[in-house]
Design an enzyme around this catalytic site. Structure first.
Site, PDB file in Angstrom:
ATOM      1  N   ASN A   1       2.153   2.028   6.807  1.00 35.28           N
ATOM      2  CA  ASN A   1       2.123   2.223   5.351  1.00 35.28           C
ATOM      3  C   ASN A   1       1.366   3.525   5.121  1.00 35.28           C
ATOM      4  OD1 ASN A   1       1.745   2.221   2.629  1.00 35.28           O
ATOM      5  ND2 ASN A   1       0.490   0.353   2.557  1.00 35.28           N
ATOM      6  N   TRP A   2       2.122   4.563   4.820  1.00 38.84           N
ATOM      7  CA  TRP A   2       1.506   5.895   4.703  1.00 38.84           C
ATOM      8  C   TRP A   2       0.724   6.062   3.404  1.00 38.84           C
ATOM      9  CZ3 TRP A   2       6.024   9.624   6.590  1.00 38.84           C
ATOM     10  CH2 TRP A   2       6.305   9.338   7.932  1.00 38.84           C
ATOM     11  N   LYS A   3       0.894   5.114   2.465  1.00 36.74           N
ATOM     12  CA  LYS A   3       0.203   5.182   1.168  1.00 36.74           C
ATOM     13  C   LYS A   3       0.452   6.546   0.520  1.00 36.74           C
ATOM     14  CE  LYS A   3      -2.922   1.651   2.834  1.00 36.74           C
ATOM     15  NZ  LYS A   3      -4.248   1.042   2.840  1.00 36.74           N
TER      16      LYS A   3
ATOM     17  N   HIS B   1       1.035  -5.338  -2.360  1.00 37.12           N
ATOM     18  CA  HIS B   1      -0.060  -4.717  -1.599  1.00 37.12           C
ATOM     19  C   HIS B   1      -1.350  -4.787  -2.410  1.00 37.12           C
ATOM     20  CE1 HIS B   1      -2.591  -1.839   0.446  1.00 37.12           C
ATOM     21  NE2 HIS B   1      -1.844  -2.076   1.511  1.00 37.12           N
TER      22      HIS B   1
ATOM     23  N   GLU C   1      -3.644  -2.774  -2.972  1.00 36.14           N
ATOM     24  CA  GLU C   1      -3.954  -1.627  -3.845  1.00 36.14           C
ATOM     25  C   GLU C   1      -3.131  -1.701  -5.128  1.00 36.14           C
ATOM     26  OE1 GLU C   1      -3.336   1.137  -0.687  1.00 36.14           O
ATOM     27  OE2 GLU C   1      -5.120   0.295   0.270  1.00 36.14           O
TER      28      GLU C   1
ATOM     29  N   GLU D   1      -3.360  -9.273   4.722  1.00 34.05           N
ATOM     30  CA  GLU D   1      -4.272  -8.126   4.681  1.00 34.05           C
ATOM     31  C   GLU D   1      -5.504  -8.492   3.865  1.00 34.05           C
ATOM     32  OE1 GLU D   1      -2.086  -4.192   5.322  1.00 34.05           O
ATOM     33  OE2 GLU D   1      -1.693  -4.700   3.251  1.00 34.05           O
TER      34      GLU D   1
ATOM     35  N   GLY E   1      -8.975  -0.270   5.080  1.00 37.26           N
ATOM     36  CA  GLY E   1      -9.591   1.050   4.964  1.00 37.26           C
ATOM     37  C   GLY E   1     -11.096   1.059   5.170  1.00 37.26           C
TER      38      GLY E   1
ATOM     39  N   SER F   1      -7.534  -2.246   8.861  1.00 30.18           N
ATOM     40  CA  SER F   1      -8.269  -1.582   9.938  1.00 30.18           C
ATOM     41  C   SER F   1      -7.752  -1.958  11.323  1.00 30.18           C
ATOM     42  CB  SER F   1      -9.780  -1.848   9.827  1.00 30.18           C
ATOM     43  OG  SER F   1     -10.269  -1.329   8.600  1.00 30.18           O
TER      44      SER F   1
ATOM     45  N   GLY G   1      -2.333   1.162   8.020  1.00 27.15           N
ATOM     46  CA  GLY G   1      -2.577   2.251   7.083  1.00 27.15           C
ATOM     47  C   GLY G   1      -3.024   3.507   7.817  1.00 27.15           C
ATOM     48  N   GLY G   2      -4.328   3.729   7.851  1.00 28.86           N
ATOM     49  CA  GLY G   2      -4.893   4.962   8.413  1.00 28.86           C
ATOM     50  C   GLY G   2      -4.352   5.338   9.781  1.00 28.86           C
TER      51      GLY G   2
HETATM   52  P1  13P Z   1      -5.801   0.426   6.958  1.00 28.17           P
HETATM   53  O1  13P Z   1      -5.063   0.245   8.249  1.00 28.17           O
HETATM   54  O2  13P Z   1      -6.064   1.865   6.625  1.00 28.17           O
HETATM   55  O3  13P Z   1      -7.013  -0.453   6.862  1.00 28.17           O
HETATM   56  O4  13P Z   1      -4.799  -0.066   5.790  1.00 28.17           O
HETATM   57  C1  13P Z   1      -4.166  -1.290   5.935  1.00 28.17           C
HETATM   58  C2  13P Z   1      -3.160  -1.414   4.863  1.00 28.17           C
HETATM   59  O5  13P Z   1      -3.470  -1.518   3.690  1.00 28.17           O
HETATM   60  C3  13P Z   1      -1.746  -1.383   5.244  1.00 28.17           C
HETATM   61  O6  13P Z   1      -0.929  -1.751   4.191  1.00 28.17           O
END
Ligand code: 13P
Length: 248
Positions: free
Chosen positions: A10-12, A94, A96, A164, A170, A210, A231-232
Site C-alpha cells: 500500500n503505497w499510500k 483502511h 487512515e 491492521e 507506521g 510495521s 506500507g513503508g
Molecule cells: P506500515 O507498514 O507503514 O506500518 O503501514 C501498514 C499499512 O497501513 C498498510 O496498509
C-alpha cells in the site's frame, strides 16, 4: 486448507510518476512464484504503473473507491474506472480513511459492496486503536468491522481481510506473532459464524502494521496469517520483495 499467501504493498500518498514506475518495475522483476503479489498505488499513477507491470504476475490495486456508478460526485473515482485501467483489487476501510479522513462504517460498507459487486477483489481492512485494545475491546471492534460485509460477499475468493491494528501502522511497533494469530483466528471464527466454516477457511487474512523483512517470516508462519499488507516497507523493491519471499 492451503491458502495461497497474498502480499500487497500500500503505497499510500507516496512516490511520483517516475519513482512509481521504477518501483513497479523492480517489484515485477523480482516477484517469485507461489505468492500472490500486488501494489496499491495512488490513483493518478494507476495507468502508468499498470503499464509498467504489464506481462508480470504483479497485480494492480487501488487504495480507495467511491461506491456510486457515475454522476455528480466531484473528485471521486468509480469501480468501473478502476477496471478500465486494469485494477484487480481495491482496499476498503483502511484505518487512515476511517480515522484520518473520517469515513463512517456505513460508507466503508457501501464501498466494500461496490468493489465486490463490480468484480474486483476486496481487501477489507479492520483493526483496533490502542485505547480499544487497552480496554479489552479488540475482538468487538474487529467483529463490528466485519459486519460491514454482511450480505455483500458470496465468493470467498473475492474477499481478503487485512488485520491492521491502528497502533502498529507506521509506528515501528508491530503486533507480536501471538497477538496477530489471536486476532486472525478470531476473525476466521467470526467469518465462520457470519458465512460458514468452509467460506472462512478459504478467505486470506493479511497482517498489516510495521511488517518488515525482519519480522515478516515469524508473523506469516502463524496458522491464520496468510500474507501481509505493507506500507513503508513496500516503497523499496528490496524490502518489499524480502517480505514477499518470506511468505513462500
Ligand atoms: P506500515 O507498514 O507503514 O506500518 O503501514 C501498514 C499499512 O497501513 C498498510 O496498509
Amino acid at each position: 486448507m492451503a491458502r495461497t499467501p497474498f502480499v500487497a504493498g500500500n503505497w499510500k500518498m507516496n512516490t511520483n510518476k517516475a519513482s512509481a514506475i521504477e518501483l513497479a518495475k523492480g517489484v515485477a522483476k523480482g516477484a517469485p512464484a507461489g505468492v500472490q503479489v500486488g501494489v496499491a498505488t495512488p490513483f493518478v499513477y494507476l495507468d502508468a504503473v499498470g503499464q509498467a507491470l504489464a506481462g508480470s504476475k504483479v497485480q494492480l490495486g487501488a487504495q480507495d473507491v467511491y461506491f456510486e456508478k457515475s454522476g455528480a460526485f466531484t473528485g471521486e473515482i468509480s469501480v468501473e474506472m478502476l477496471k478500465d485501467l486494469g485494477v484487480a483489487f481495491c482496499l476498503a476501510g483502511h484505518s487512515e480513511r476511517r480515522h484520518v479522513l473520517g469515513e463512517s462504517s456505513e460508507l466503508v460498507g457501501q464501498k466494500a459492496r461496490a468493489i465486490v459487486a463490480g468484480g474486483l477483489t476486496l481487501i477489507h481492512c479492520v483493526g483496533e486503536k490502542l485505547e480499544q485494545r487497552d480496554a479489552g475491546h479488540t475482538l468487538n471492534v474487529v467483529q463490528s468491522q466485519l459486519e460491514e460485509l454482511r450480505g455483500s460477499v458470496e465468493d470467498p475468493n473475492s474477499l481478503v481481510i487485512a488485520y491492521e491494528p491502528v497502533w502498529a501502522i507506521g509506528t515501528g511497533r508491530n503486533a507480536t506473532d501471538q497477538q496477530a494469530q489471536e486476532v486472525h483466528a478470531y476473525i476466521r471464527e467470526a467469518m465462520g459464524r457470519m458465512w460458514n466454516p468452509d467460506f472462512a477457511n478459504r478467505v486470506r487474512i493479511q497482517y498489516g502494521g510495521s511488517m518488515k523483512p525482519d519480522n515478516a517470516a515469524g508473523l506469516m508462519a502463524q496458522r491464520d496469517v496468510d500474507g501481509g499488507l505493507i506500507g513503508g516497507a513496500s516503497l523499496k523493491p528490496d524490502s518489499f520483495l524480502a517480505i514477499v519471499n518470506a511468505a513462500k
